[in-house]
Scaffold this active site. Structure first.
Site, PDB file in Angstrom:
ATOM      1  CB  ALA A 113       8.863   0.558   1.665  1.00 40.63           C
ATOM      2  CG  HIS A 114      12.505   1.002   5.163  1.00 41.06           C
ATOM      3  ND1 HIS A 114      12.653   0.826   6.522  1.00 41.06           N
ATOM      4  CD2 HIS A 114      11.941  -0.133   4.707  1.00 41.06           C
ATOM      5  CE1 HIS A 114      12.214  -0.347   6.842  1.00 41.06           C
ATOM      6  NE2 HIS A 114      11.777  -0.959   5.781  1.00 41.06           N
TER       7      HIS A 114
END
Lengths: 339, 339, 339
Positions: free
Chosen positions: C238-239
């Site tokens: 994920a980011h």
């Protein structure tokens, strides 16, 4: 973009110099003199004293309880104001003029709206409809009879099968696949017999679907994602599932066939839903939960097992495998003692 | 399609008017006057009184125990008869004539069978063999030396690496990838050293592989899917795994390297297999099971934890982390009481 | 390749005829007269007596404790020597000369290094930089402003979004996607408001990323994979996650936003990390572990539940749902008995 104009766009009030030029957004700790920052939680209030940000989005309350003398963007909801500001600084190259790359293959009977962009090698099959100002990246496939609404954004390498219906302002990321066959086979003495999937997929407005996420077509009737549904990467939505308005799924969660999930639910990562279940509105699932029964009351549900050092866990896991036996011993002891 | 001809094709006997025209299949509750429906479970028998279906597939027993007076398709196995009927109404645009899209890149030394369809931008590398009546969608990649059998269907955007062997009537969905490198690295003082994957993948007849499913090539020797294996979306098959005839995997399950799974197994969603295991024939795994040891007896196996309200589960989960300790207390108490 | 030259390349010493021609590598049991094999564990020592291999990689100790009289490749670390040997026999068709397929779309202002190969239908957007001797397969997309280092290998159908920075000798498999939007939305009274993802992705040297693996771009600031990170298939990053040097993830594991994972960790399959966690160096997670809290001590951690026959597990799982209650009973009994 001038600070004053930005403030207006995000519904914040400027206190300070509204004529400065803003070039981006960054965390409080690293923002430079032309970037704005935001403070969503009081816990970060100390960083206000050292930030170099051009301006900070913050609440009246935080502003008043700090000594911060820089430019302020006063907002009741700084996180929401930050979200609204991000779209002005997105480096993604949006295309706003009509363009069809010469290497694209567009069926003559497809209906292409105004100011539509179609990237290299993209294939648009017969009777497809593409709404105005929709941008389709390179290497996409849009199957026969599918409809895309207005202002959609399909990144490169998206596959949408035939007879899928997609609303407005929908975003599909690379390797999202909409409308592949649901997983249906009838057992027979000669092995599995394929159940051809005769339904479609219906996707509302303002839906976003992540990379490598798959939404299968229905067996009979449609799989449905209502308006505002957000699916992260690697999500699996099986045939004839329906997902209510504004429900959001984190990555790697999946739903088996025909399960109905309500509106305004949140599903954390790696949650698995069995098939043919009903989940009401406003239900929240924490990470790795196994949803094996209906959920008819709003609330938060869990079943994920927290980690431990392997040698500790191993002992507990072995005991878990005999838990029923232990509870029987416990019940016998309790009975004996109470007698 | 006339009802009589349809009945013949699906092995059912018509009671009623076999000359009516059938245009599709739908659930009992929503079928219209030109669609057929089916009743697979007695539980739905009440819907027979209100259905508008042109005809209903049902057993002799259900027919006799209902008052239904409409057209009947009598079958010993209505679900199987329904499955067989679906193929006549599939809206997917099958291609039955020889066609190679001008934008496809087909190596001159590839062997392309009769009535093969190759879509736009598809790449067929050197020495590939494509069997008769195989349909390959747009944007696919077929690597050097790979063989595809007859009557296969590759949807758009499928990747098959080099030296993969695929049987007849195999279906691959968008973003399926066959033959990517297995995950092999040897630790060294300079970090991981790649173990190039020298084996291939061998896929039998009548296999179907879902979207975003990956079947890795072997390290030495092949990864093997036998005839009739069905893999749903987001399945991961690691190097040198073998899966026996007619075994089916639901979405998001995965198998680590060199595990051997028998025939006629079913694997529900999110099941994970450790590497180097042996699973015999006729084993069934429920959702989210962790398969960490050999399974040498047929049967049904589980380890998924059912959900609870988060506040209830949290207390149980904390206790679980000390289960070994509690069992020791229990054993001491039991001993004391028995003394 | 002559055995002597191969031995030199893998750091092994030949005992026997170093002039024989080697054509491949195979397991001890199936190697033929022109293939080498290796023995990594003493358990396989019996196979030495029957192997037909041209030569066997083995330790001094194993060589001395066996009666094996064939050609030997003596190595302190046979598994590592085998890994080093594999690259000479990889059937993947590497391209070593400059070539841009006429159907590729390469922006005139992209910077393409020397001896770069760009396959059919690949799209290279504005201001992309591709390092020397990088090979990009067919159907890839490289977004605006992205940099690929030297000697990278992108298999067919890879998507790299805009403004991603990739080091040297990086391998990306089909349907890997780098730089798609992180999953960020702010709740509002009108539903979710998209948080445009303004950061990028920074990938070091010698990283390998499997099929259908997604590494999202940062919200503000970059998502980071340090040198030597290896990600198997179907991994989700994920980011704003960062992953330290030489950490390896098996398939189907995922990391939620902003979690920091140290160097030299190993993550087995289907492990899930919550967001905003810190994991130090040298931590190892077994399969299906739920990582819901910081891990600040090196070691091995687990939480996966081992399988049981379903009827046994069902009883245990029901008891687990009341574990807190049982422990309260246990504590009362213990108190009573001690009083």
């Amino acid at each position: 973009m001038l600070l004053g104009k930005l403030a207006q766009s995000i519904g914040a009030a400027v206190e300070g110099d509204d004529s400065i030029e803003i070039t981006g957004i960054a965390p409080l700790a690293t923002a430079n003199k032309t970037q704005i920052a935001f403070i969503a939680r009081k816990a970060f209030i100390d960083q206000l004293s050292t930030t170099s940000a051009a301006a900070v989005i913050l609440t009246r309350e935080v502003a008043d309880s700090s000594q911060y003398v820089g430019n302020k963007l006063i907002s009741d909801n700084p996180y929401l104001a930050y979200a609204k500001a991000t779209r002005f600084f997105d480096p993604f190259p949006s295309k706003t003029e009509a363009f069809i790359h010469p290497s694209a293959t567009v069926a003559p009977n497809a209906t292409i709206g105004e100011r539509v962009y179609i990237g290299a090698n993209t294939v648009i099959e017969d009777h497809v409809v593409v709404g105005d100002e929709t941008q389709i990246g390179s290497g996409c496939f849009i199957g026969q009879g599918t409809t895309l609404g207005k202002n959609c954004l399909l990144h490169s390498n998206v596959s949408v099968y035939h007879d899928v219906d997609i609303g407005d302002r929908v975003i599909l990321h690379s390797f999202a696949v909409i409308g592949a066959d649901g997983f249906g086979f009838a057992p027979s003495s000669e092995g599995w017999v394929k159940i051809h999937q005769l339904g479609g997929v219906s996707i509302g407005d303002d839906v976003e679907i992540g990379s490598a996420t798959a939404v299968d077509r229905g067996a009979l009737g449609d799989t449905v994602l209502e308006d505002g549904v957000k699916l992260d990467n690697h999500v699996h939505i099986a045939h004839n599932v329906s997902i209510g308005k504004n429900t959001a799924f984190a990555a790697m969660s999946g739903v088996a066939g025909s399960t109905k999930i309500g509106a305004n639910c949140t599903v954390a990562g790696m949650v698995g839903f069995a098939g043919h279940l009903t989940i009401v509105d406003n239900v929240h699932f924490t990470g790795k939960t196994m949803v094996s029964s209906d959920v008819l009351e709003p609330g938060v549900y869990s079943s994920g097992v927290p980690l431990q050092p392997a040698n500790v866990w191993r002992k507990n896991a072995i005991r878990l495998g005999k838990l029923d036996e232990y509870v029987r011993v416990l019940n016998r002891l309790a009975k004996k003692l109470n007698d």
